[in-house]
Design a protein around this motif. Structure first.
Motif, mmCIF file in Angstrom:
data_model
loop_
_atom_site.group_PDB
_atom_site.id
_atom_site.type_symbol
_atom_site.label_atom_id
_atom_site.label_comp_id
_atom_site.label_asym_id
_atom_site.label_seq_id
_atom_site.Cartn_x
_atom_site.Cartn_y
_atom_site.Cartn_z
ATOM 1 N N ARG A 1 0.811 -1.224 0.000
ATOM 2 C CA ARG A 1 0.000 0.000 0.000
ATOM 3 C C ARG A 1 0.842 1.270 0.000
ATOM 4 N NH1 ARG A 1 -2.799 -2.938 4.112
ATOM 5 N NH2 ARG A 1 -1.734 -1.633 5.669
ATOM 6 N N TYR B 1 -2.886 -8.466 -0.187
ATOM 7 C CA TYR B 1 -1.954 -7.999 -1.218
ATOM 8 C C TYR B 1 -1.767 -9.106 -2.240
ATOM 9 C CZ TYR B 1 1.492 -10.987 1.102
ATOM 10 O OH TYR B 1 2.148 -12.073 1.631
ATOM 11 N N ASP C 1 1.616 -6.569 -6.873
ATOM 12 C CA ASP C 1 1.779 -5.381 -6.031
ATOM 13 C C ASP C 1 3.228 -4.989 -5.777
ATOM 14 O OD1 ASP C 1 -0.935 -5.145 -5.851
ATOM 15 O OD2 ASP C 1 -1.105 -6.057 -3.853
#
Length: 331
Positions: free
Chosen positions: A89, A117, A122
């Protein structure tokens, strides 16, 4: 006067262009302003382990060459998922790095029903830092000095012997289950909150065996507190040259290793990634880093980036099959 005004206009325009070229682009954080603040390296384990050590050596290196503070933030919990989710994030500006492992990047995707995730989408890999094979180790009181005699002993005592791991779904647990299935053994799994607690009970004779990676048990081996029966690797170890390899003992598919790699959030600009890869490469070939890691039982392994990306995907697929066969699932 008109010529002078025109000259000033031209010079002023040229200066504006030069200033614009020199000024960092707000849309491109990969300009020469990076790094502009403290860099955080997130580690999914408590302080003191081998992943933490390598992160701290990296932090010292980056601090020296980049001229900005670099801090290691230990965020253990949920099999590494807490740190991984936070790193995923984070803003992709090069100020958050993540020390990912075979757990966070390969095992957990199949093990956990809900993952916050995507280990492939990611993150962008900077590169592998090191890997370490698993071992089969027993308490010295176990009357077995070879893998075959240990298997014979366990078969003679079905359901009586236990093995410890650093937790359900950890590679130390999964490799233990692989070994049990491959050798047809009945052993009880005892999960602990970390490898240190499991090793303490092994040394104390409260469990019979463990399936740790080399750095987690090398000190106990050197002190003759545990006995190593086999190394789950295809190639001999320079650190443990006398420990036989599982393929040489008739188990060619009984291979397992843990590894650590450096990652950044997926949207990190390419110029920053390039600089980080260059600095990671410089660290991995430095004598000080190689020797320090060797002291704790780790032989630094370097792989080309494309080889590592392919390897990580193969590991993801391989552990998915193991987890499915064991019918393991964590909410």
């Amino acid at each position: 006067m008109m010529l002078l005004a025109r000259r000033r206009l031209i010079l002023g325009g040229a200066a504006a262009v030069a200033n614009a070229a020199a000024a960092p682009s707000r849309a491109d954080p990969s300009s020469n302003t990076w790094p502009s603040k403290t860099i955080a390296i997130l580690v999914p384990f408590p302080a003191g382990g081998s992943a933490d050590l390598s992160a701290r050596l990296l932090a010292e290196h980056l601090k020296t060459v980049l001229g900005q503070p670099v801090v290691v933030e230990n965020k253990p919990g949920a099999g590494g998922n807490i740190a991984a989710a936070e790193a995923a994030r984070a803003q992709g500006d090069g100020h958050t790095l993540f020390v990912g492992t075979n757990g966070t990047q390969t095992i957990n995707q199949s093990l956990y029903r809900h993952l916050a995730y995507d280990p492939a989408a990611d993150f962008t890999a900077i590169g592998m830092m090191w890997s370490a094979p698993h071992l089969i180790v027993v308490h010295p009181a176990i009357p077995a000095r070879s893998l075959d005699t240990f298997i014979t002993y366990v078969r003679a005592h079905p359901g009586e012997l236990s093995f410890g791991s650093s937790g359900i779904g950890s590679s130390t647990h999964l490799f233990g289950e692989m070994f049990k299935a491959r050798a047809g053994l009945d052993m009880i799994h005892v999960p602990y909150r970390g490898q240190g607690a499991a090793l303490e009970d092994l040394i104390g004779g409260r469990i019979a065996a463990m399936f740790p990676i080399v750095p987690d048990v090398i000190a106990a081996m050197r002190a003759d507190q545990v006995r190593a029966l086999a190394l789950a690797a295809n190639s001999a170890s320079g650190i443990l040259p006398d420990v036989p390899l599982t393929p040489h003992l008739g188990y060619p598919d009984l291979i397992a290793l843990a590894w650590v790699a450096l990652y950044v959030p997926a949207l990190t600009p390419a110029p920053i990634i390039k600089r980080l890869r260059a600095q990671l490469d410089a660290l991995l070939v430095s004598y000080a880093f190689v020797e320090r890691m060797k002291q704790v039982g780790i032989e630094v392994e370097r792989r080309r980036l494309d080889e590592f990306v392919d390897f990580a995907q193969q590991e993801r697929d391989r552990w998915a099959k193991v987890i499915a066969s064991l019918k393991l699932q964590i909410e």
